[in-house]
Write an enzyme that holds these catalytic residues in place. Structure first.
Site, mmCIF file in Angstrom:
data_model
loop_
_atom_site.group_PDB
_atom_site.id
_atom_site.type_symbol
_atom_site.label_atom_id
_atom_site.label_comp_id
_atom_site.label_asym_id
_atom_site.label_seq_id
_atom_site.Cartn_x
_atom_site.Cartn_y
_atom_site.Cartn_z
ATOM 1 N N ASN A 9 0.868 -1.181 0.000
ATOM 2 C CA ASN A 9 0.000 0.000 0.000
ATOM 3 C C ASN A 9 0.907 1.233 0.000
ATOM 4 O OD1 ASN A 9 -1.803 2.040 0.494
ATOM 5 N ND2 ASN A 9 -2.360 1.352 2.567
ATOM 6 N N TRP A 10 1.021 1.864 -1.176
ATOM 7 C CA TRP A 10 1.949 2.994 -1.291
ATOM 8 C C TRP A 10 1.405 4.258 -0.625
ATOM 9 C CZ3 TRP A 10 4.054 2.880 -7.061
ATOM 10 C CH2 TRP A 10 4.724 1.658 -7.268
ATOM 11 N N LYS A 11 0.136 4.252 -0.300
ATOM 12 C CA LYS A 11 -0.512 5.444 0.293
ATOM 13 C C LYS A 11 -0.251 6.659 -0.592
ATOM 14 C CE LYS A 11 -0.201 3.182 4.737
ATOM 15 N NZ LYS A 11 -0.053 3.269 6.182
ATOM 16 N N HIS A 95 -9.319 1.140 5.064
ATOM 17 C CA HIS A 95 -8.043 1.305 5.762
ATOM 18 C C HIS A 95 -8.258 2.237 6.959
ATOM 19 C CE1 HIS A 95 -3.951 2.464 6.683
ATOM 20 N NE2 HIS A 95 -3.580 1.352 6.069
ATOM 21 N N GLU A 97 -6.663 4.605 8.095
ATOM 22 C CA GLU A 97 -6.459 6.046 7.843
ATOM 23 C C GLU A 97 -7.717 6.658 7.241
ATOM 24 O OE1 GLU A 97 -2.863 5.484 5.618
ATOM 25 O OE2 GLU A 97 -1.848 4.907 7.471
ATOM 26 N N GLU A 167 -5.161 -5.080 10.659
ATOM 27 C CA GLU A 167 -4.120 -4.071 10.851
ATOM 28 C C GLU A 167 -4.363 -3.329 12.156
ATOM 29 O OE1 GLU A 167 -2.340 -2.838 6.854
ATOM 30 O OE2 GLU A 167 -4.092 -1.597 7.180
ATOM 31 N N GLY A 173 2.687 2.149 10.808
ATOM 32 C CA GLY A 173 3.603 3.276 10.646
ATOM 33 C C GLY A 173 4.319 3.661 11.929
ATOM 34 N N SER A 213 3.695 -2.315 10.327
ATOM 35 C CA SER A 213 5.145 -2.393 10.535
ATOM 36 C C SER A 213 5.725 -3.773 10.209
ATOM 37 C CB SER A 213 5.514 -1.970 11.962
ATOM 38 O OG SER A 213 5.154 -0.622 12.170
HETATM 39 P P1 PGA Z 1 3.053 0.149 7.703
HETATM 40 O O1 PGA Z 1 1.554 0.354 7.152
HETATM 41 O O2 PGA Z 1 3.554 -1.123 7.087
HETATM 42 O O3 PGA Z 1 3.798 1.366 7.249
HETATM 43 O O4 PGA Z 1 2.943 0.047 9.183
HETATM 44 C C1 PGA Z 1 0.694 -0.714 6.964
HETATM 45 C C2 PGA Z 1 -0.585 -0.238 6.305
HETATM 46 O O5 PGA Z 1 -1.078 0.834 6.675
HETATM 47 O O6 PGA Z 1 -1.125 -0.905 5.392
#
Ligand code: PGA
Length: 249
Positions: A9-11, A95, A97, A167, A173, A213
Site C-alpha cells: 500500500n503505497w498510500k 483502511h 487512515e 491491521e 507506521g 510495521s
Molecule cells: P506500515 O503500514 O507497514 O507502514 O505500518 C501498513 C498499512 O497501513 O497498510
C-alpha cells in the site's frame, strides 16, 4: 489451500518517476513462479499508466479506495466499474487512515464492498483496533463488529472473493509490530467468526493478511503462523529491496 498474498500500500507517496521505477523494478524482480500473489496499490492517478504496462506481469494492481456509489455526481470519486475497466483486480477498503480521516463507517464500507464485488474487483477489507481499544479489552469486539457489519451480508460465493487484512492501528507506521502470537490470536478469532457464519469449508479458504510495521526481518515469522496468509505492507513497500525482501521471505 489459501492464496498467500503480499500487498504493498503505497498510500500518498512516490512522485511519478519514483513510482515508475519501483513498478518496473517489481515487474523485473517478482518471480513468475512466486507462490505468493504480489499486489501493489499505488496512488490511483498512476493506475491507468501502470495497467497499460502490466500485461503478463506477476504483479497485480489494486486501488487504495473507491466510491460507495455506482456512478454519478460525486466529484473526486472513482467507481468500482472504472477500476475494473482498467484491469485493477483488487481494492483496499476501510483502511484505518480512511476510517479516521474520512470518517468512513462500516455501513459505507459495506456499500463499497458491494460495488466492488458487483464489478469483479476483490475487496481487501481492513479491520483493526486502536491502542485504547486494545488496552480496554475491546479489540475482539471492535474487529468482530467491523467484519460482521461490512461483510456478513454477503452470500457464500461473494465472501470467497474478499481478502481480509487485520491491521492493528497501534502498529501502523509506528515501527511497533504486533507479536506473531498477538497477530495469530486475532487472525484465529477472525477465522472462527468466518467459520461460524459461513461454515468450515468457506471460512478456511479466505485469506487473512497482517498489516502494521511488517518488514523483511519480521515477515518470515509472521507469515509462518497458521492463519496469517501474507501481509498488507505500507512503509516497507516503498523501496524495491525491502518489498522484495518481504515477498521472498
Ligand atoms: P506500515 O503500514 O507497514 O507502514 O505500518 C501498513 C498499512 O497501513 O497498510
Amino acid at each position: 489451500m489459501r492464496t498467500k498474498i503480499v500487498a504493498g500500500n503505497w498510500k500518498m507517496n512516490l512522485h511519478v518517476q519514483e513510482a515508475r521505477d519501483l513498478f518496473e523494478g517489481l515487474i523485473k524482480n517478482v518471480p513468475s513462479s512466486s507462490d505468493r500473489k504480489v499486489i501493489i496499490a499505488p496512488p490511483s492517478i498512476y493506475l491507468s499508466e501502470f495497467s497499460l504496462n502490466n500485461k503478463n506481469s506477476s504483479v497485480a494492481l489494486a486501488a487504495q479506495n473507491c466510491s460507495e456509489h455506482e456512478n454519478g455526481a460525486f466529484t473526486g470519486e472513482i467507481s468500482a466499474s472504472m477500476l475494473h475497466e482498467l484491469g485493477v483486480l483488487y481494492c483496499i477498503v476501510g483502511h484505518s487512515e480512511r476510517r479516521q480521516y474520512q470518517k468512513e463507517s462500516n455501513l459505507q464500507l459495506k456499500n463499497k464492498v458491494n460495488c466492488l464485488l458487483l464489478n469483479n474487483v476483490a475487496p481487501i477489507y481492513c479491520c483493526g483496533e486502536s491502542l485504547e481499544e486494545r488496552e480496554n479489552g475491546e479489540a475482539f469486539n471492535v474487529v468482530q463488529r467491523q467484519i460482521s457489519e461490512a461483510l456478513f451480508h454477503l452470500s457464500d460465493s461473494k465472501i470467497l472473493n474478499v481478502v481480509i487484512a487485520y491491521e492493528p492501528i497501534w502498529a501502523i507506521g509506528t515501527g511497533i509490530t504486533a507479536s506473531a502470537e498477538q497477530a495469530q490470536e486475532m487472525h484465529t478469532f477472525i477465522r472462527a467468526n468466518l467459520i461460524t457464519k459461513y461454515g468450515e469449508e468457506i471460512g478456511s479458504k479466505i485469506s487473512i493478511l497482517y498489516g502494521g510495521s511488517c518488514k523483511p526481518d519480521n515477515a518470515k515469522e509472521l507469515f509462518s503462523k497458521d492463519d496469517i496468509d501474507g501481509g498488507l505492507i505500507g512503509g516497507a513497500s516503498l523501496q524495491l529491496d525491502s518489498f522484495m525482501g518481504i515477498i521472498l521471505s
